[in-house]
Design a protein around this motif. Structure first.
Motif, PDB file in Angstrom:
ATOM      1  N   HIS A  52      68.761   5.750   9.773  1.00 28.15           N
ATOM      2  CA  HIS A  52      68.124   5.069   8.646  1.00 28.15           C
ATOM      3  C   HIS A  52      68.369   5.786   7.330  1.00 28.15           C
ATOM      4  N   LYS A  53      68.589   7.100   7.398  1.00 26.64           N
ATOM      5  CA  LYS A  53      68.807   7.864   6.170  1.00 26.64           C
ATOM      6  C   LYS A  53      69.471   9.178   6.519  1.00 26.64           C
ATOM      7  N   TRP A  54      70.316   9.641   5.628  1.00 24.78           N
ATOM      8  CA  TRP A  54      70.920  10.973   5.712  1.00 24.78           C
ATOM      9  C   TRP A  54      71.287  11.368   4.297  1.00 24.78           C
ATOM     10  N   GLU A  67      80.293   4.925   5.629  1.00 22.47           N
ATOM     11  CA  GLU A  67      80.548   3.810   6.544  1.00 22.47           C
ATOM     12  C   GLU A  67      80.791   4.321   7.967  1.00 22.47           C
ATOM     13  N   GLU A  68      81.552   5.409   8.081  1.00 24.54           N
ATOM     14  CA  GLU A  68      81.835   5.964   9.397  1.00 24.54           C
ATOM     15  C   GLU A  68      80.581   6.547  10.045  1.00 24.54           C
ATOM     16  N   VAL A  69      79.738   7.181   9.247  1.00 19.06           N
ATOM     17  CA  VAL A  69      78.501   7.745   9.785  1.00 19.06           C
ATOM     18  C   VAL A  69      77.674   6.631  10.413  1.00 19.06           C
ATOM     19  N   LEU A  74      75.221   9.512  17.208  1.00 16.37           N
ATOM     20  CA  LEU A  74      74.809  10.887  16.944  1.00 16.37           C
ATOM     21  C   LEU A  74      75.437  11.861  17.935  1.00 16.37           C
ATOM     22  N   PHE A  75      75.502  11.482  19.190  1.00 16.66           N
ATOM     23  CA  PHE A  75      75.971  12.398  20.219  1.00 16.66           C
ATOM     24  C   PHE A  75      77.472  12.668  20.147  1.00 16.66           C
ATOM     25  N   GLU A  76      78.213  11.918  19.344  1.00 13.61           N
ATOM     26  CA  GLU A  76      79.641  12.175  19.171  1.00 13.61           C
ATOM     27  C   GLU A  76      79.888  13.471  18.396  1.00 13.61           C
ATOM     28  N   LEU A  77      78.854  14.006  17.751  1.00 14.82           N
ATOM     29  CA  LEU A  77      78.994  15.215  16.943  1.00 14.82           C
ATOM     30  C   LEU A  77      78.803  16.494  17.762  1.00 14.82           C
ATOM     31  N   PHE A  78      78.606  16.342  19.082  1.00 22.39           N
ATOM     32  CA  PHE A  78      78.370  17.490  19.947  1.00 22.39           C
ATOM     33  C   PHE A  78      79.172  17.333  21.230  1.00 22.39           C
ATOM     34  N   THR A  79      79.484  18.452  21.883  1.00 23.17           N
ATOM     35  CA  THR A  79      80.216  18.406  23.147  1.00 23.17           C
ATOM     36  C   THR A  79      79.600  19.377  24.142  1.00 23.17           C
ATOM     37  N   GLY A  80      79.910  19.178  25.403  1.00 22.90           N
ATOM     38  CA  GLY A  80      79.536  20.103  26.467  1.00 22.90           C
ATOM     39  C   GLY A  80      78.061  20.431  26.524  1.00 22.90           C
ATOM     40  N   SER A  81      77.778  21.724  26.678  1.00 23.65           N
ATOM     41  CA  SER A  81      76.387  22.168  26.816  1.00 23.65           C
ATOM     42  C   SER A  81      75.587  21.923  25.538  1.00 23.65           C
ATOM     43  N   ASP A  82      76.259  21.914  24.375  1.00 24.67           N
ATOM     44  CA  ASP A  82      75.549  21.614  23.126  1.00 24.67           C
ATOM     45  C   ASP A  82      75.063  20.171  23.112  1.00 24.67           C
ATOM     46  N   LEU A  83      75.859  19.257  23.644  1.00 27.44           N
ATOM     47  CA  LEU A  83      75.458  17.853  23.728  1.00 27.44           C
ATOM     48  C   LEU A  83      74.224  17.718  24.617  1.00 27.44           C
ATOM     49  N   GLU A  84      74.256  18.370  25.774  1.00 27.25           N
ATOM     50  CA  GLU A  84      73.105  18.325  26.684  1.00 27.25           C
ATOM     51  C   GLU A  84      71.866  18.911  26.025  1.00 27.25           C
ATOM     52  N   LEU A  85      72.039  20.025  25.325  1.00 26.10           N
ATOM     53  CA  LEU A  85      70.930  20.677  24.643  1.00 26.10           C
ATOM     54  C   LEU A  85      70.332  19.771  23.572  1.00 26.10           C
ATOM     55  N   ILE A  86      71.175  19.156  22.759  1.00 27.88           N
ATOM     56  CA  ILE A  86      70.693  18.264  21.700  1.00 27.88           C
ATOM     57  C   ILE A  86      69.955  17.071  22.307  1.00 27.88           C
ATOM     58  N   GLN A  87      70.502  16.501  23.379  1.00 27.18           N
ATOM     59  CA  GLN A  87      69.835  15.368  24.023  1.00 27.18           C
ATOM     60  C   GLN A  87      68.443  15.762  24.514  1.00 27.18           C
ATOM     61  N   LYS A  88      68.326  16.941  25.118  1.00 23.78           N
ATOM     62  CA  LYS A  88      67.027  17.412  25.612  1.00 23.78           C
ATOM     63  C   LYS A  88      66.047  17.645  24.459  1.00 23.78           C
TER      64      LYS A  88
END
Length: 181
Positions: A52-54, A67-69, A74-88
């Motif tokens: 909604h805002k950034w 437009e791309e944002v 959101l989860f495309e900005l993280f990978t591996g264990s960082d993605l799992e951590l952010i999701q949690k």
């Protein structure tokens, strides 16, 4: 039966409403300017991950245009264990009201930047939202690594000395090399 307001009363009420509207517009412009110029990353999204805002820094840091944002998950900005951590942590924010973590942000040009993220949730009209900030901690991480490397080098040097070396603090031995032992 209520009396009809006079033309003068209507004009005064209209003028008052216009002043209030202008004040709200000015206040809104102030907050937009504040959000856009906050240091770090500012973001607001709902429980469906609709952004909604950034602030502009999200675009500057990630390399994605406005437009791309909007089209990115959101989860495309993280990978591996960082993605799992952010999701949690996001689940934790929506469940408990707040959370924070460190994670590596992946940019459009595939750079990796360590960030400290913090967020809080709120509910407006039966919809849950997460509002948060991310702060670049690259310099702090670099300093931590340099300190660890320096400490490791001094430890190796002290352990290889043929003379006894001991480090005390508050009458406690913090380090002693083999020669001292």
């Amino acid at each position: 039966m209520p009396e009809n307001p006079s033309r003068k009363e209507l004009m005064e009420k209209t003028a008052r409403l216009e002043r209030e509207n202008q004040a709200l517009s000015t206040q809104n412009q102030f907050f937009e300017l504040l959000i856009d110029n906050l240091p770090g990353l500012f973001y607001l999204f709902d429980s469906d991950f609709t952004v909604h805002k950034w602030n502009r820094n999200v675009e500057t840091v990630t390399g994605f245009s406005a437009e791309e944002v909007q089209t990115r998950h959101l989860f495309e900005l993280f990978t591996g264990s960082d993605l799992e951590l952010i999701q949690k942590r996001i689940e934790e924010v929506f469940a408990k009201g707040a959370a924070d973590t460190e994670a590596i942000l992946k940019t459009k040009d595939d750079r990796r930047i360590p960030y400290y993220f913090t967020g809080a949730s709120t509910t407006i009209e039966d919809k849950s939202f997460l509002i948060g900030m991310g702060i670049d901690i690259s310099k702090r991480k670099q300093a931590e690594n340099e300190l660890r490397e320096s400490e490791a080098l001094y430890r190796i040097l002290a352990e290889r000395l043929t003379e006894g070396v001991v480090l005390f603090h508050d009458f406690r031995i913090l380090f002693a090399n083999n020669a001292f032992a």
